[in-house]
Design a protein around this motif. Structure first.
Motif, PDB file in Angstrom:
ATOM      1  N   MET A  79      16.171  12.363   9.376  1.00 19.50           N
ATOM      2  CA  MET A  79      16.934  13.012   8.315  1.00 19.50           C
ATOM      3  C   MET A  79      17.912  12.047   7.665  1.00 19.50           C
ATOM      4  SD  MET A  79      15.769  16.103   8.145  1.00 19.50           S
ATOM      5  CE  MET A  79      17.027  16.979   7.210  1.00 19.50           C
ATOM      6  N   ASN A  80      18.413  11.095   8.437  1.00 17.30           N
ATOM      7  CA  ASN A  80      19.377  10.126   7.901  1.00 17.30           C
ATOM      8  C   ASN A  80      18.705   9.012   7.110  1.00 17.30           C
ATOM      9  OD1 ASN A  80      21.601  11.457   8.991  1.00 17.30           O
ATOM     10  ND2 ASN A  80      21.442  10.347  10.937  1.00 17.30           N
ATOM     11  N   GLU A  81      17.583   8.542   7.599  1.00 16.63           N
ATOM     12  CA  GLU A  81      16.870   7.478   6.883  1.00 16.63           C
ATOM     13  C   GLU A  81      15.429   7.381   7.370  1.00 16.63           C
ATOM     14  OE1 GLU A  81      18.724   3.704   7.546  1.00 16.63           O
ATOM     15  OE2 GLU A  81      18.143   3.604   9.656  1.00 16.63           O
ATOM     16  N   HIS A  82      14.557   7.122   6.427  1.00 17.18           N
ATOM     17  CA  HIS A  82      13.157   6.903   6.728  1.00 17.18           C
ATOM     18  C   HIS A  82      12.530   6.143   5.575  1.00 17.18           C
ATOM     19  CE1 HIS A  82      13.544  10.931   4.821  1.00 17.18           C
ATOM     20  NE2 HIS A  82      12.564  10.474   4.065  1.00 17.18           N
ATOM     21  N   ILE A  83      11.347   5.606   5.804  1.00 19.89           N
ATOM     22  CA  ILE A  83      10.632   4.913   4.738  1.00 19.89           C
ATOM     23  C   ILE A  83      10.171   5.936   3.710  1.00 19.89           C
ATOM     24  CG2 ILE A  83       8.607   3.472   4.229  1.00 19.89           C
ATOM     25  CD1 ILE A  83       8.771   2.403   7.092  1.00 19.89           C
ATOM     26  N   PRO A  84      10.324   5.645   2.425  1.00 19.84           N
ATOM     27  CA  PRO A  84       9.880   6.598   1.401  1.00 19.84           C
ATOM     28  C   PRO A  84       8.444   7.061   1.629  1.00 19.84           C
ATOM     29  CG  PRO A  84      11.087   4.798   0.379  1.00 19.84           C
ATOM     30  CD  PRO A  84      10.922   4.431   1.827  1.00 19.84           C
ATOM     31  N   ARG A  85       8.223   8.362   1.421  1.00 20.98           N
ATOM     32  CA  ARG A  85       6.950   9.051   1.579  1.00 20.98           C
ATOM     33  C   ARG A  85       6.661   9.452   3.012  1.00 20.98           C
ATOM     34  NH1 ARG A  85       1.699   6.758  -1.111  1.00 20.98           N
ATOM     35  NH2 ARG A  85       1.068   8.861  -0.481  1.00 20.98           N
ATOM     36  N   ALA A  86       7.492   9.021   3.974  1.00 23.65           N
ATOM     37  CA  ALA A  86       7.196   9.314   5.378  1.00 23.65           C
ATOM     38  C   ALA A  86       7.464  10.773   5.720  1.00 23.65           C
ATOM     39  CB  ALA A  86       8.029   8.411   6.285  1.00 23.65           C
ATOM     40  N   ARG A  87       6.619  11.304   6.587  1.00 26.90           N
ATOM     41  CA  ARG A  87       6.816  12.618   7.194  1.00 26.90           C
ATOM     42  C   ARG A  87       7.280  12.410   8.630  1.00 26.90           C
ATOM     43  NH1 ARG A  87       3.164  16.439   4.895  1.00 26.90           N
ATOM     44  NH2 ARG A  87       3.872  17.891   6.486  1.00 26.90           N
ATOM     45  N   PHE A  88       7.990  13.386   9.172  1.00 30.10           N
ATOM     46  CA  PHE A  88       8.407  13.292  10.563  1.00 30.10           C
ATOM     47  C   PHE A  88       7.354  13.928  11.457  1.00 30.10           C
ATOM     48  CE2 PHE A  88      10.539  15.134  14.330  1.00 30.10           C
ATOM     49  CZ  PHE A  88      10.950  13.942  14.910  1.00 30.10           C
ATOM     50  N   HIS A 116       0.805  -1.226   0.000  1.00 28.85           N
ATOM     51  CA  HIS A 116       0.000   0.000   0.000  1.00 28.85           C
ATOM     52  C   HIS A 116       0.835   1.272   0.000  1.00 28.85           C
ATOM     53  CE1 HIS A 116      -3.888  -2.056   0.734  1.00 28.85           C
ATOM     54  NE2 HIS A 116      -3.155  -2.925   1.410  1.00 28.85           N
ATOM     55  N   ILE A 117       2.148   1.153  -0.133  1.00 25.06           N
ATOM     56  CA  ILE A 117       3.037   2.307   0.009  1.00 25.06           C
ATOM     57  C   ILE A 117       2.730   3.413  -0.999  1.00 25.06           C
ATOM     58  CG2 ILE A 117       4.821   1.367  -1.513  1.00 25.06           C
ATOM     59  CD1 ILE A 117       5.500   3.268   1.747  1.00 25.06           C
ATOM     60  N   ASN A 118       2.159   3.040  -2.136  1.00 19.37           N
ATOM     61  CA  ASN A 118       1.874   4.042  -3.164  1.00 19.37           C
ATOM     62  C   ASN A 118       0.401   4.452  -3.224  1.00 19.37           C
ATOM     63  OD1 ASN A 118       4.567   4.278  -4.229  1.00 19.37           O
ATOM     64  ND2 ASN A 118       4.291   2.255  -5.166  1.00 19.37           N
ATOM     65  N   ASP A 119      -0.380   4.007  -2.255  1.00 20.37           N
ATOM     66  CA  ASP A 119      -1.785   4.424  -2.228  1.00 20.37           C
ATOM     67  C   ASP A 119      -1.860   5.950  -2.119  1.00 20.37           C
ATOM     68  OD1 ASP A 119      -2.355   1.758  -2.274  1.00 20.37           O
ATOM     69  OD2 ASP A 119      -3.338   1.681  -0.317  1.00 20.37           O
ATOM     70  N   PRO A 120      -2.686   6.591  -2.926  1.00 17.26           N
ATOM     71  CA  PRO A 120      -2.715   8.069  -2.939  1.00 17.26           C
ATOM     72  C   PRO A 120      -3.154   8.690  -1.613  1.00 17.26           C
ATOM     73  CG  PRO A 120      -4.512   7.150  -4.245  1.00 17.26           C
ATOM     74  CD  PRO A 120      -3.605   6.014  -3.923  1.00 17.26           C
ATOM     75  N   SER A 148      -5.784  14.339   6.073  1.00  8.70           N
ATOM     76  CA  SER A 148      -7.060  14.829   5.554  1.00  8.70           C
ATOM     77  C   SER A 148      -8.176  13.878   5.957  1.00  8.70           C
ATOM     78  CB  SER A 148      -7.014  14.940   4.027  1.00  8.70           C
ATOM     79  OG  SER A 148      -6.037  15.861   3.599  1.00  8.70           O
ATOM     80  N   ASP A 149      -9.403  14.254   5.621  1.00  9.62           N
ATOM     81  CA  ASP A 149     -10.558  13.440   5.985  1.00  9.62           C
ATOM     82  C   ASP A 149     -10.497  12.037   5.375  1.00  9.62           C
ATOM     83  OD1 ASP A 149     -11.793  15.361   7.563  1.00  9.62           O
ATOM     84  OD2 ASP A 149     -12.844  16.259   5.858  1.00  9.62           O
ATOM     85  N   ASN A 150      -9.883  11.911   4.206  1.00  5.19           N
ATOM     86  CA  ASN A 150      -9.855  10.616   3.520  1.00  5.19           C
ATOM     87  C   ASN A 150      -8.528   9.871   3.706  1.00  5.19           C
ATOM     88  OD1 ASN A 150      -8.352  12.411   2.047  1.00  5.19           O
ATOM     89  ND2 ASN A 150      -8.985  11.606   0.037  1.00  5.19           N
ATOM     90  N   SER A 151      -7.681  10.331   4.610  1.00  5.77           N
ATOM     91  CA  SER A 151      -6.354   9.732   4.769  1.00  5.77           C
ATOM     92  C   SER A 151      -6.420   8.386   5.489  1.00  5.77           C
ATOM     93  CB  SER A 151      -5.430  10.651   5.569  1.00  5.77           C
ATOM     94  OG  SER A 151      -5.189  11.855   4.885  1.00  5.77           O
ATOM     95  N   LYS A 152      -5.516   7.490   5.102  1.00  6.38           N
ATOM     96  CA  LYS A 152      -5.208   6.281   5.854  1.00  6.38           C
ATOM     97  C   LYS A 152      -3.838   6.529   6.460  1.00  6.38           C
ATOM     98  CE  LYS A 152      -5.556   1.882   7.113  1.00  6.38           C
ATOM     99  NZ  LYS A 152      -6.639   1.338   7.967  1.00  6.38           N
ATOM    100  N   VAL A 153      -3.777   6.656   7.785  1.00  6.15           N
ATOM    101  CA  VAL A 153      -2.548   7.065   8.458  1.00  6.15           C
ATOM    102  C   VAL A 153      -1.833   5.842   9.026  1.00  6.15           C
ATOM    103  CG1 VAL A 153      -1.526   8.557  10.209  1.00  6.15           C
ATOM    104  CG2 VAL A 153      -3.655   9.252   9.057  1.00  6.15           C
ATOM    105  N   VAL A 154      -0.571   5.690   8.656  1.00  6.00           N
ATOM    106  CA  VAL A 154       0.271   4.633   9.210  1.00  6.00           C
ATOM    107  C   VAL A 154       1.372   5.290  10.034  1.00  6.00           C
ATOM    108  CG1 VAL A 154       1.793   2.675   8.708  1.00  6.00           C
ATOM    109  CG2 VAL A 154      -0.174   3.145   7.216  1.00  6.00           C
ATOM    110  N   VAL A 155       1.422   4.959  11.314  1.00  9.87           N
ATOM    111  CA  VAL A 155       2.411   5.514  12.230  1.00  9.87           C
ATOM    112  C   VAL A 155       3.471   4.454  12.487  1.00  9.87           C
ATOM    113  CG1 VAL A 155       2.782   6.543  14.515  1.00  9.87           C
ATOM    114  CG2 VAL A 155       0.608   6.913  13.306  1.00  9.87           C
ATOM    115  N   TYR A 156       4.735   4.869  12.549  1.00 10.77           N
ATOM    116  CA  TYR A 156       5.783   3.898  12.862  1.00 10.77           C
ATOM    117  C   TYR A 156       6.920   4.559  13.612  1.00 10.77           C
ATOM    118  CZ  TYR A 156       8.873   5.542   9.053  1.00 10.77           C
ATOM    119  OH  TYR A 156       9.703   6.298   8.251  1.00 10.77           O
ATOM    120  N   TYR A 157       7.757   3.732  14.243  1.00  8.79           N
ATOM    121  CA  TYR A 157       8.903   4.187  15.007  1.00  8.79           C
ATOM    122  C   TYR A 157      10.182   3.747  14.314  1.00  8.79           C
ATOM    123  CZ  TYR A 157       7.156  -0.293  16.826  1.00  8.79           C
ATOM    124  OH  TYR A 157       6.591  -1.544  16.937  1.00  8.79           O
ATOM    125  N   GLY A 158      11.257   4.515  14.525  1.00  7.77           N
ATOM    126  CA  GLY A 158      12.544   4.156  13.940  1.00  7.77           C
ATOM    127  C   GLY A 158      13.307   3.241  14.878  1.00  7.77           C
TER     128      GLY A 158
END
Length: 321
Positions: free
Chosen positions: A68-77, A50-54, A114-124
């Motif tokens: 800043m050193n590494e994260h999963i692509p598309r992730a925000r901090f 699902h990594i590319n789900d809009p 947003s209202d239609n977001s599917k949010v995935v939270v993760y830890y480093g």
């Protein structure tokens, strides 16, 4: 003779019906526990699909430099500070408190939600509880049905062949409708009035040493009282995940709560030092299907109420300091 046989037959049928009902009830309860887990936790394999789900919003919680050193692509901090009330220089002020509905809405929009977001939270490389605090905050904001936690965090993602990057993700701004906050937060007065009532289990999520009075916590400048809220049970956050920060199995988690004296169907009210570690224990409780609430002020707040009862097991049965 015939009447006696009929009575015996009826007893056998009743006994069989009871056994079937008990078996069905047990299997239904187990299915509900498994279903709760599948709604709250996702695997690295699921995320890869699902990594590319809009509508996917991926949030990494923990250390900013690590992100800043590494994260999963598309992730925000996402930092806890960005979704909590600002700290003040007042020694009597509580820390890590929930924002107002409007302020929280703005903070979440800044993270791209947003209202239609599917949010995935993760830890480093961090422990799980900063991330469960973010998950709890999103649930408090009324978005819980669309929020999941990546089991094992970024390290599980990497172990399973997932790629990481140091390229910063675009800081898109989301659009949320006015939040409908859920009644998941309680204060000291609520805890004092409800502790010990049937169906309510107040749970101390701090490490066992603090509950037992062997260690004493502290705020920025003021030590907390020693011991725990009188009548509270102990389910330390340290036991909810294994050494790889993967959540323990349903049976293992159930054993932790049962050992503490938490009963099936109880509403679990969690607290810790400030309101972070407790969200880990509450998340584990949610995996088992429990309803939960957070005493957000936690022991920092309870300690400030010097007339509120504290038990200190290490003081030979004496009251907490």
């Amino acid at each position: 003779m015939f009447q006696a046989s009929r009575k015996l037959l009826r007893r056998v049928i009743v006994a069989l019906c009871c056994a079937v009902c008990l078996t069905f009830s047990a299997s239904t309860s187990q299915a509900q526990k498994v279903d709760a887990r599948s709604k709250l936790l996702v695997t690295s394999a699921w995320l890869a699909q699902h990594i590319n789900d809009p509508d996917l919003v991926l949030l990494q919680v923990g250390d900013a430099e690590e992100y800043m050193n590494e994260h999963i692509p598309r992730a925000r901090f996402a930092s806890l500070r960005s979704i909590s009330r600002p700290d003040t220089h007042d020694d009597n002020a509580l820390h890590l408190e929930m924002l107002s509905a409007d302020a929280l809405r703005t903070a979440l929009e800044k993270l791209g939600v947003s209202d239609n977001s599917k949010v995935v939270v993760y830890y480093g490389n961090d422990w799980v509880t900063p991330s469960t605090r973010v998950v709890f905050t999103l649930d408090y904001a009324g978005l819980g049905s669309r929020v999941v936690l990546l089991d094992g965090g970024m390290q599980a993602w990497k172990r399973n062949g997932g790629k990481v990057t140091d390229a910063l993700s675009p800081k898109t701004v989301g659009k949320l409708s006015p939040l409908q906050l859920r009644p998941l937060i309680v204060d000291a007065s609520w805890v004092k009035e409800n502790i010990g009532k049937p169906g309510i289990a107040v749970v101390d999520a701090r490490a066992a040493g603090f509950y037992d009075g062997v260690q004493t916590g502290s705020g920025i400048s003021t030590p907390h009282r020693t011991g725990h809220i009188a009548g509270a049970k102990s389910v330390p956050f340290t036991g909810i995940a294994d050494d790889s920060n993967v959540f323990r199995s349903q049976s293992e988690l159930a054993a932790l709560f049962a050992k503490a004296g938490v009963k099936p169907g109880d509403t679990i009210v969690g607290y810790c030092h400030l309101g972070q570690q407790a969200t880990g224990t509450l998340f584990a409780a949610r995996l088992l299907g429990y309803n939960v609430k957070l005493y957000d002020g936690s022991f920092e707040d309870w300690s400030a109420h010097t007339d509120f009862p504290v038990e200190n097991p290490s003081a030979k049965g004496g009251p907490g300091k």
